[in-house]
Enzyme design. Structure first.
Site, PDB file in Angstrom:
ATOM      1  N   GLY A 204      -2.975 -26.308 -20.674  1.00 45.73           N
ATOM      2  CA  GLY A 204      -3.274 -26.595 -22.076  1.00 45.73           C
ATOM      3  C   GLY A 204      -3.776 -25.322 -22.717  1.00 45.73           C
ATOM      4  N   ASN A 205      -4.576 -25.463 -23.741  1.00 47.15           N
ATOM      5  CA  ASN A 205      -5.171 -24.274 -24.346  1.00 47.15           C
ATOM      6  C   ASN A 205      -6.014 -23.549 -23.308  1.00 47.15           C
ATOM      7  OD1 ASN A 205      -5.296 -22.681 -26.582  1.00 47.15           O
ATOM      8  ND2 ASN A 205      -7.151 -23.662 -27.349  1.00 47.15           N
ATOM      9  N   ARG A 235      -7.756 -16.926 -23.737  1.00 46.68           N
ATOM     10  CA  ARG A 235      -8.477 -16.300 -22.614  1.00 46.68           C
ATOM     11  C   ARG A 235      -7.514 -15.496 -21.751  1.00 46.68           C
ATOM     12  NH1 ARG A 235     -11.298 -21.656 -20.454  1.00 46.68           N
ATOM     13  NH2 ARG A 235     -10.614 -22.639 -22.373  1.00 46.68           N
ATOM     14  N   ARG A 278       3.567 -24.036 -28.881  1.00 47.47           N
ATOM     15  CA  ARG A 278       4.720 -24.501 -29.678  1.00 47.47           C
ATOM     16  C   ARG A 278       5.239 -23.383 -30.574  1.00 47.47           C
ATOM     17  NH1 ARG A 278       1.748 -29.866 -31.328  1.00 47.47           N
ATOM     18  NH2 ARG A 278       0.165 -28.286 -31.174  1.00 47.47           N
ATOM     19  N   GLU A 374      -8.405 -37.696 -18.849  1.00 49.73           N
ATOM     20  CA  GLU A 374      -9.738 -37.497 -18.278  1.00 49.73           C
ATOM     21  C   GLU A 374     -10.673 -38.658 -18.594  1.00 49.73           C
ATOM     22  OE1 GLU A 374      -9.046 -33.918 -20.211  1.00 49.73           O
ATOM     23  OE2 GLU A 374      -9.989 -32.690 -18.681  1.00 49.73           O
TER      24      GLU A 374
HETATM   25  P1  AMP Z   1      -4.313 -29.122 -24.684  1.00 50.64           P
HETATM   26  O1  AMP Z   1      -5.389 -28.064 -24.667  1.00 50.64           O
HETATM   27  O2  AMP Z   1      -4.075 -29.751 -23.363  1.00 50.64           O
HETATM   28  O3  AMP Z   1      -4.471 -30.118 -25.797  1.00 50.64           O
HETATM   29  O4  AMP Z   1      -2.931 -28.339 -25.022  1.00 50.64           O
HETATM   30  C1  AMP Z   1      -2.784 -27.589 -26.168  1.00 50.64           C
HETATM   31  C2  AMP Z   1      -1.552 -26.725 -26.020  1.00 50.64           C
HETATM   32  O5  AMP Z   1      -0.405 -27.557 -25.802  1.00 50.64           O
HETATM   33  C3  AMP Z   1      -1.279 -25.865 -27.238  1.00 50.64           C
HETATM   34  O6  AMP Z   1      -0.928 -24.549 -26.823  1.00 50.64           O
HETATM   35  C4  AMP Z   1      -0.031 -26.539 -27.815  1.00 50.64           C
HETATM   36  O7  AMP Z   1       0.787 -25.634 -28.490  1.00 50.64           O
HETATM   37  C5  AMP Z   1       0.651 -27.017 -26.556  1.00 50.64           C
HETATM   38  N1  AMP Z   1       1.701 -27.983 -26.872  1.00 50.64           N
HETATM   39  C6  AMP Z   1       1.602 -29.214 -27.393  1.00 50.64           C
HETATM   40  N2  AMP Z   1       2.835 -29.750 -27.580  1.00 50.64           N
HETATM   41  C7  AMP Z   1       3.738 -28.809 -27.178  1.00 50.64           C
HETATM   42  C8  AMP Z   1       5.156 -28.735 -27.124  1.00 50.64           C
HETATM   43  N3  AMP Z   1       5.911 -29.755 -27.526  1.00 50.64           N
HETATM   44  N4  AMP Z   1       5.720 -27.625 -26.628  1.00 50.64           N
HETATM   45  C9  AMP Z   1       4.976 -26.585 -26.222  1.00 50.64           C
HETATM   46  N5  AMP Z   1       3.639 -26.586 -26.244  1.00 50.64           N
HETATM   47  C10 AMP Z   1       3.016 -27.682 -26.714  1.00 50.64           C
END
Ligand code: AMP
Length: 391
Positions: A204-205, A235, A278, A374
């Protein structure tokens, strides 16, 4: 029976309310954002409105008011338990604990190791203790799942002094997510967790990878802080520590500036100016070289960790993609799995693009795509905790 699952950040509080009578049904979810700013906001089941909210205590009062007004919850005294996500439990906690003074003391002692997170988590706990003094509150630590790591994974090759006196060691984070993914994978594979070897990827981020041996964390990519390991949104992940010495010694950088660069200016953002995967993919598809480089470095790092973890585990039942990026990006999954047939990893292109759960070709190593949850993991463990400890 209702469980209130909380994630208190420095300026936001996220929650989910579970009804435990009907197989863990989510009855409400919401968030208070921009706590302490001139205008804050509150949302319930995705409907957002503006409010004035100066602190966490006030935020919980507003949540209670809204839940009462909508008839979802009469008041906090109707709850069976309150589950708090806490980022750092140090070496002390390897499972959820009932919060008492000893526990809050440990969370407080760990503040220097996770300054933003633990102090905010503690604020949430203190506020709820005031508002619902008779309800049992349980702490879930992001570090707990990784307490099973052996010393060969948890220690740095630094003089023992730093471990003994300053607790400098690898703790690992995202533990609640990795634990959820491990259990869910075992269920999907139809195998007891205790005999599952997995590589779980929370992308994720913030991003981390974990090698799970016989259901337990053997090694994980985040370390003393959530900075180590994979490339993340802002990071850096792994870098040569010599870079920091060079900037300190030769360019008069100070700790504050380094902290800012490594935590907020690096990762995808540092490489191409954007931290949202994205947008990185969109720019890459439009031919932007920096975006392509950022995407490639991100994916290569994940690939390298998979390779290293296969070497550690020996045999692997499944590679598990999760987190906002891992769950939603077929492009990232394809790039990560590219050319890994020698390690038994072969992606099924069609299933991957469809976003199926099983996205690998039949073979030794399964490839799974699982949306992490979670809050559900915490609610589930709360239920277990209530049963076992008879609270
Ligand atoms: P999280 O921290 O788990 O909420 O994930 C956030 C990350 O997921 C961000 O970088 C978003 O750009 C990425 N994200 C969400 N949907 C997509 C997608 N369809 N394709 C690529 N990255 C995505």
């Amino acid at each position: 029976m209702k469980i209130f699952v909380l994630n208190s950040g420095s300026s936001s509080i996220k929650y989910k309310l579970f009804n435990m009578d009907q197989h863990l049904e989510v009855v409400a979810w919401g968030e208070v954002e921009k706590i302490g700013e001139e205008i804050s906001s509150i949302s319930l089941n995705s409907i957002k409105e503006k409010i004035i909210c100066s602190n966490h205590h006030e935020a919980f009062k507003q949540i209670a008011k809204q839940l009462k007004k909508t008839g979802i919850l009469k008041d906090f005294t109707c709850l069976s338990a309150i589950a708090h996500r806490v980022v750092h439990g140090g070496s002390v906690f390897s499972k959820p604990v009932l919060i008492d003074e000893t526990v809050t003391d440990v969370i407080r002692r760990m503040i220097p190791l996770a300054p933003l997170h633990n102090s905010a988590n503690l604020e949430g706990i203190t506020a709820m203790q005031h508002l619902a003094p008779n309800i049992k509150q349980i702490a879930f630590f992001d570090t707990a799942f990784h307490q099973s790591m052996p010393a060969s994974s948890s220690r740095y090759a630094l003089p023992e002094y730093y471990y003994d006196t300053m607790q400098i060691r690898r703790y690992g984070f995202h533990g609640i997510s990795h634990h959820y993914l491990a259990k869910e994978s075992a269920r999907l594979l139809g195998k007891p967790l205790q005999i599952c070897n997995l590589i779980t990827l929370h992308l994720g981020n913030g991003a981390s990878a974990t090698a799970i041996q016989n259901g337990k964390s053997l090694e994980t990519s985040m370390g003393f802080t959530p900075l180590e390991g994979l490339v993340m949104g802002t990071r850096s992940g792994d870098i040569d520590p010599g870079i920091l010495l060079y900037l300190l010694n030769e360019h008069d950088y100070d700790a504050k500036k380094l902290d800012h660069i490594l935590n907020y200016q690096s990762g995808l953002k540092g490489l191409c100016g954007i931290n949202d995967m994205r947008e990185v993919i969109q720019k890459m598809q439009l031919g932007e070289e920096n975006a392509k480089l950022a995407f490639n470095i991100f994916c290569q790092k994940v690939k390298q960790y998979i390779g290293a973890y296969i070497a550690l585990l020996g045999t692997v039942d499944a590679i598990v993609f999760s987190g906002g990026i891992g769950t939603n990006s077929p492009e990232v999954r394809e790039a990560v799995c590219y050319n890994m047939a020698a390690l038994g990893i072969i992606l099924d292109k069609e299933e991957n693009e469809k976003g199926a759960t099983f996205i690998g070709h039949e073979g030794e190593v399964k490839i799974l795509r699982i949306k992490t949850d979670e809050e559900r993991e915490m609610a589930n463990q709360s239920l277990q905790f209530i049963k076992e400890s008879d609270i």
